[in-house]
Design a protein around this motif. Structure first.
Motif, PDB file in Angstrom:
ATOM      1  N   VAL A  31      60.026  23.630 -37.881  1.00 57.23           N
ATOM      2  CA  VAL A  31      60.306  22.191 -37.831  1.00 57.23           C
ATOM      3  C   VAL A  31      61.505  21.854 -38.706  1.00 57.23           C
ATOM      4  O   VAL A  31      62.399  21.103 -38.298  1.00 57.23           O
ATOM      5  CB  VAL A  31      59.072  21.384 -38.271  1.00 57.23           C
ATOM      6  CG1 VAL A  31      59.424  19.892 -38.366  1.00 57.23           C
ATOM      7  CG2 VAL A  31      57.923  21.584 -37.284  1.00 57.23           C
ATOM      8  N   ASP A  32      61.549  22.407 -39.917  1.00 61.19           N
ATOM      9  CA  ASP A  32      62.662  22.127 -40.824  1.00 61.19           C
ATOM     10  C   ASP A  32      63.984  22.645 -40.269  1.00 61.19           C
ATOM     11  O   ASP A  32      65.023  21.992 -40.390  1.00 61.19           O
ATOM     12  CB  ASP A  32      62.398  22.758 -42.197  1.00 61.19           C
ATOM     13  CG  ASP A  32      61.309  22.039 -42.975  1.00 61.19           C
ATOM     14  OD1 ASP A  32      61.021  20.867 -42.636  1.00 61.19           O
ATOM     15  OD2 ASP A  32      60.751  22.632 -43.916  1.00 61.19           O
ATOM     16  N   ALA A  33      63.945  23.834 -39.662  1.00 61.36           N
ATOM     17  CA  ALA A  33      65.168  24.449 -39.144  1.00 61.36           C
ATOM     18  C   ALA A  33      65.585  23.864 -37.798  1.00 61.36           C
ATOM     19  O   ALA A  33      66.757  23.904 -37.437  1.00 61.36           O
ATOM     20  CB  ALA A  33      64.978  25.960 -39.016  1.00 61.36           C
ATOM     21  N   GLY A  34      64.614  23.325 -37.045  1.00 59.47           N
ATOM     22  CA  GLY A  34      64.914  22.783 -35.723  1.00 59.47           C
ATOM     23  C   GLY A  34      65.216  23.844 -34.692  1.00 59.47           C
ATOM     24  O   GLY A  34      65.744  23.550 -33.619  1.00 59.47           O
ATOM     25  N   SER A  35      64.838  25.086 -35.013  1.00 59.38           N
ATOM     26  CA  SER A  35      65.130  26.193 -34.105  1.00 59.38           C
ATOM     27  C   SER A  35      64.245  27.373 -34.470  1.00 59.38           C
ATOM     28  O   SER A  35      64.118  27.714 -35.653  1.00 59.38           O
ATOM     29  CB  SER A  35      66.609  26.586 -34.203  1.00 59.38           C
ATOM     30  OG  SER A  35      66.841  27.854 -33.652  1.00 59.38           O
ATOM     31  N   VAL A  36      63.667  28.018 -33.446  1.00 60.05           N
ATOM     32  CA  VAL A  36      62.847  29.208 -33.696  1.00 60.05           C
ATOM     33  C   VAL A  36      63.718  30.357 -34.191  1.00 60.05           C
ATOM     34  O   VAL A  36      63.342  31.088 -35.109  1.00 60.05           O
ATOM     35  CB  VAL A  36      62.085  29.624 -32.414  1.00 60.05           C
ATOM     36  CG1 VAL A  36      61.361  30.958 -32.621  1.00 60.05           C
ATOM     37  CG2 VAL A  36      61.085  28.549 -32.026  1.00 60.05           C
ATOM     38  N   SER A  37      64.899  30.513 -33.587  1.00 62.16           N
ATOM     39  CA  SER A  37      65.779  31.619 -33.987  1.00 62.16           C
ATOM     40  C   SER A  37      66.251  31.456 -35.424  1.00 62.16           C
ATOM     41  O   SER A  37      66.266  32.426 -36.195  1.00 62.16           O
ATOM     42  CB  SER A  37      66.977  31.711 -33.041  1.00 62.16           C
ATOM     43  OG  SER A  37      67.724  30.506 -33.049  1.00 62.16           O
TER      44      SER A  37
ATOM     45  N   LEU B  99      57.356  35.138 -34.217  1.00 63.35           N
ATOM     46  CA  LEU B  99      57.275  33.754 -34.678  1.00 63.35           C
ATOM     47  C   LEU B  99      56.791  32.843 -33.553  1.00 63.35           C
ATOM     48  O   LEU B  99      55.967  31.950 -33.766  1.00 63.35           O
ATOM     49  CB  LEU B  99      58.644  33.302 -35.193  1.00 63.35           C
ATOM     50  CG  LEU B  99      58.715  31.944 -35.892  1.00 63.35           C
ATOM     51  CD1 LEU B  99      57.741  31.892 -37.064  1.00 63.35           C
ATOM     52  CD2 LEU B  99      60.140  31.671 -36.379  1.00 63.35           C
ATOM     53  N   SER B 100      57.278  33.065 -32.350  1.00 62.72           N
ATOM     54  CA  SER B 100      56.845  32.280 -31.192  1.00 62.72           C
ATOM     55  C   SER B 100      55.352  32.470 -30.932  1.00 62.72           C
ATOM     56  O   SER B 100      54.639  31.522 -30.566  1.00 62.72           O
ATOM     57  CB  SER B 100      57.643  32.678 -29.953  1.00 62.72           C
ATOM     58  OG  SER B 100      59.021  32.391 -30.123  1.00 62.72           O
ATOM     59  N   GLN B 101      54.857  33.699 -31.136  1.00 63.37           N
ATOM     60  CA  GLN B 101      53.434  33.970 -30.952  1.00 63.37           C
ATOM     61  C   GLN B 101      52.587  33.208 -31.976  1.00 63.37           C
ATOM     62  O   GLN B 101      51.505  32.713 -31.652  1.00 63.37           O
ATOM     63  CB  GLN B 101      53.171  35.475 -31.070  1.00 63.37           C
ATOM     64  CG  GLN B 101      53.666  36.280 -29.878  1.00 63.37           C
ATOM     65  CD  GLN B 101      53.468  37.776 -30.059  1.00 63.37           C
ATOM     66  OE1 GLN B 101      52.894  38.215 -31.052  1.00 63.37           O
ATOM     67  NE2 GLN B 101      53.940  38.558 -29.101  1.00 63.37           N
ATOM     68  N   GLN B 102      53.092  33.101 -33.203  1.00 67.07           N
ATOM     69  CA  GLN B 102      52.366  32.352 -34.233  1.00 67.07           C
ATOM     70  C   GLN B 102      52.263  30.878 -33.853  1.00 67.07           C
ATOM     71  O   GLN B 102      51.214  30.252 -34.024  1.00 67.07           O
ATOM     72  CB  GLN B 102      53.064  32.506 -35.583  1.00 67.07           C
ATOM     73  CG  GLN B 102      52.979  33.901 -36.171  1.00 67.07           C
ATOM     74  CD  GLN B 102      53.601  33.974 -37.542  1.00 67.07           C
ATOM     75  OE1 GLN B 102      53.498  33.049 -38.342  1.00 67.07           O
ATOM     76  NE2 GLN B 102      54.254  35.098 -37.832  1.00 67.07           N
ATOM     77  N   ILE B 103      53.361  30.318 -33.347  1.00 70.92           N
ATOM     78  CA  ILE B 103      53.350  28.906 -32.931  1.00 70.92           C
ATOM     79  C   ILE B 103      52.393  28.727 -31.764  1.00 70.92           C
ATOM     80  O   ILE B 103      51.603  27.764 -31.708  1.00 70.92           O
ATOM     81  CB  ILE B 103      54.764  28.443 -32.534  1.00 70.92           C
ATOM     82  CG1 ILE B 103      55.730  28.609 -33.713  1.00 70.92           C
ATOM     83  CG2 ILE B 103      54.732  26.993 -32.066  1.00 70.92           C
ATOM     84  CD1 ILE B 103      55.351  27.841 -34.956  1.00 70.92           C
ATOM     85  N   ALA B 104      52.411  29.673 -30.810  1.00 66.30           N
ATOM     86  CA  ALA B 104      51.513  29.604 -29.655  1.00 66.30           C
ATOM     87  C   ALA B 104      50.062  29.684 -30.100  1.00 66.30           C
ATOM     88  O   ALA B 104      49.182  28.998 -29.553  1.00 66.30           O
ATOM     89  CB  ALA B 104      51.839  30.729 -28.674  1.00 66.30           C
ATOM     90  N   ALA B 105      49.790  30.507 -31.111  1.00 66.55           N
ATOM     91  CA  ALA B 105      48.425  30.635 -31.629  1.00 66.55           C
ATOM     92  C   ALA B 105      47.965  29.326 -32.258  1.00 66.55           C
ATOM     93  O   ALA B 105      46.800  28.917 -32.100  1.00 66.55           O
ATOM     94  CB  ALA B 105      48.354  31.770 -32.650  1.00 66.55           C
ATOM     95  N   LEU B 106      48.862  28.647 -32.974  1.00 68.52           N
ATOM     96  CA  LEU B 106      48.519  27.348 -33.567  1.00 68.52           C
ATOM     97  C   LEU B 106      48.235  26.324 -32.475  1.00 68.52           C
ATOM     98  O   LEU B 106      47.290  25.539 -32.571  1.00 68.52           O
ATOM     99  CB  LEU B 106      49.653  26.868 -34.474  1.00 68.52           C
ATOM    100  CG  LEU B 106      49.804  27.562 -35.830  1.00 68.52           C
ATOM    101  CD1 LEU B 106      51.050  27.067 -36.545  1.00 68.52           C
ATOM    102  CD2 LEU B 106      48.578  27.311 -36.704  1.00 68.52           C
ATOM    103  N   GLU B 107      49.062  26.314 -31.431  1.00 66.93           N
ATOM    104  CA  GLU B 107      48.854  25.365 -30.334  1.00 66.93           C
ATOM    105  C   GLU B 107      47.531  25.649 -29.632  1.00 66.93           C
ATOM    106  O   GLU B 107      46.821  24.713 -29.233  1.00 66.93           O
ATOM    107  CB  GLU B 107      50.028  25.442 -29.361  1.00 66.93           C
ATOM    108  CG  GLU B 107      51.332  24.905 -29.947  1.00 66.93           C
ATOM    109  CD  GLU B 107      52.476  24.915 -28.968  1.00 66.93           C
ATOM    110  OE1 GLU B 107      53.345  24.026 -29.056  1.00 66.93           O
ATOM    111  OE2 GLU B 107      52.501  25.812 -28.101  1.00 66.93           O
TER     112      GLU B 107
END
Length: 330
Positions: A33-39, A52-60
């Motif tokens: 969120v702070d960076a505004g970009s996953v990369s 990192l994308s998998q972690q966000i998907a797990a939270l969702e």
């Protein structure tokens, strides 16, 4: 017995590992969120972007809500994501402070405490006294001081990104508690010689400001709204020639004769000590602003923050004794 004990330890180890993973996911989410970009976040966290994308998907998946959206400006949080972001900030800050408190349990108080000081108030002259007192009493506490607008500071307190602040106002603000500290009268600060027709110690009615060139903070600032309301009651249309947010820049502009300004008593007194300006009390009506201590209404202060608050209140008491004119208790 040994088998059951081993199984119990295994369960506890799994729970510990799961907690570690959960906090790592929250930290990753905040960084995205702070960076505004996953990369960009992956680079800052030194982790692979797919992980990192998998972690966000797990939270969702866990919260059963979409947390992030892609836009033309990068990644932004959804309403649910913004709520999680605020809670994650609080949780991560508590964990960080818990680790510090545990590490320092047998030592002197240590940690990081952030203090916001509203611009154009007595708060601005409290920075140095606070730092001196903290250096003497709690040398291992790192004090971060932020000089900004009151409404921004209260938002930082509410989201847990700042521990405490001194802001204008005493009315209710969602998410924070306000402790009124003192009321401060506002004075006119003008270039030397501009009030030659009247003695420098003679108060001025607000009606006398009708044709005075004024240098004031922008309309979003609490003091500007207070000044505009007071002038309106005196039926004076302010002649604002510049809007300046920096106290030092404002003082320089007044000294150079570009106009006059209206400042709280303590700041006006500091300005007069440099010479080149005249300070006059304003009356009919007098303008007063309340300065309050702002803290979160849902996040408890850490031990270092409690110690810092005690120092801040002591410094405020000394300020009131040393600047009796224009400053009074609430």
């Amino acid at each position: 017995m040994n088998g059951r004990a081993g199984a119990a330890r295994s369960v506890e180890d799994q729970r510990s590992t799961q907690m570690s993973v959960d906090f790592r996911k929250l930290k990753s989410f905040v960084k995205v969120v702070d960076a505004g970009s996953v990369s960009r976040a992956a680079g800052l966290l030194r982790t692979a972007q797919p992980a990192l994308s998998q972690q966000i998907a797990a939270l969702e998946s866990h919260f059963k809500h979409k947390l992030l959206l892609r836009s033309n400006h990068g990644i932004v949080p959804t309403e649910a994501g913004l709520i999680l972001y605020r809670h994650a900030q609080l949780l991560l800050k508590q964990i960080e402070q818990a680790q510090i408190d545990i590490d320092q349990s047998n030592k002197a108080l240590a940690g990081r405490v952030s203090i916001g000081l509203a611009t154009y108030s007595a708060s601005s002259i409290l920075s140095l006294p606070i730092l001196k007192e903290m250096s003497t009493l709690h040398p291992q506490i790192i004090v971060h001081i932020n000089d900004s607008f009151g409404h921004v500071l209260s938002e930082l307190i509410m989201t847990g990104r700042m521990d405490m602040a001194m802001i204008y106002g005493s009315g209710p603000i969602k998410g924070v508690k306000l402790q009124p500290l003192f009321r401060e009268e506002l004075f006119l600060v003008s270039p030397a010689g501009s009030g030659a027709k009247k003695p420098a110690d003679e108060p001025l009615p607000l009606s006398a400001l009708a044709n005075v060139k004024l240098l004031l903070p922008s309309q979003g600032h609490f003091l500007r709204r207070l000044i505009d309301e007071s002038l309106a009651r005196a039926r004076v249309a302010p002649n604002v020639v510049s809007e300046i947010e920096s106290v030092s820049a404002l003082g320089a502009a007044v000294t150079e004769g570009l106009g006059s300004t209206i400042l709280p008593a303590s700041v006006a007194a500091s300005a007069s000590s440099f010479g080149g300006v005249e300070v006059r009390r304003l009356v009919r009506p007098a303008i007063e602003a309340t300065v309050s201590l702002c803290i979160s209404d849902h996040l408890p202060l850490s031990e270092p923050a409690l110690a810092t608050r005690s120092v801040l209140l002591t410094v405020v008491e000394k300020l009131m004794r040393s600047h009796p004119q224009g400053i009074r208790s609430v």
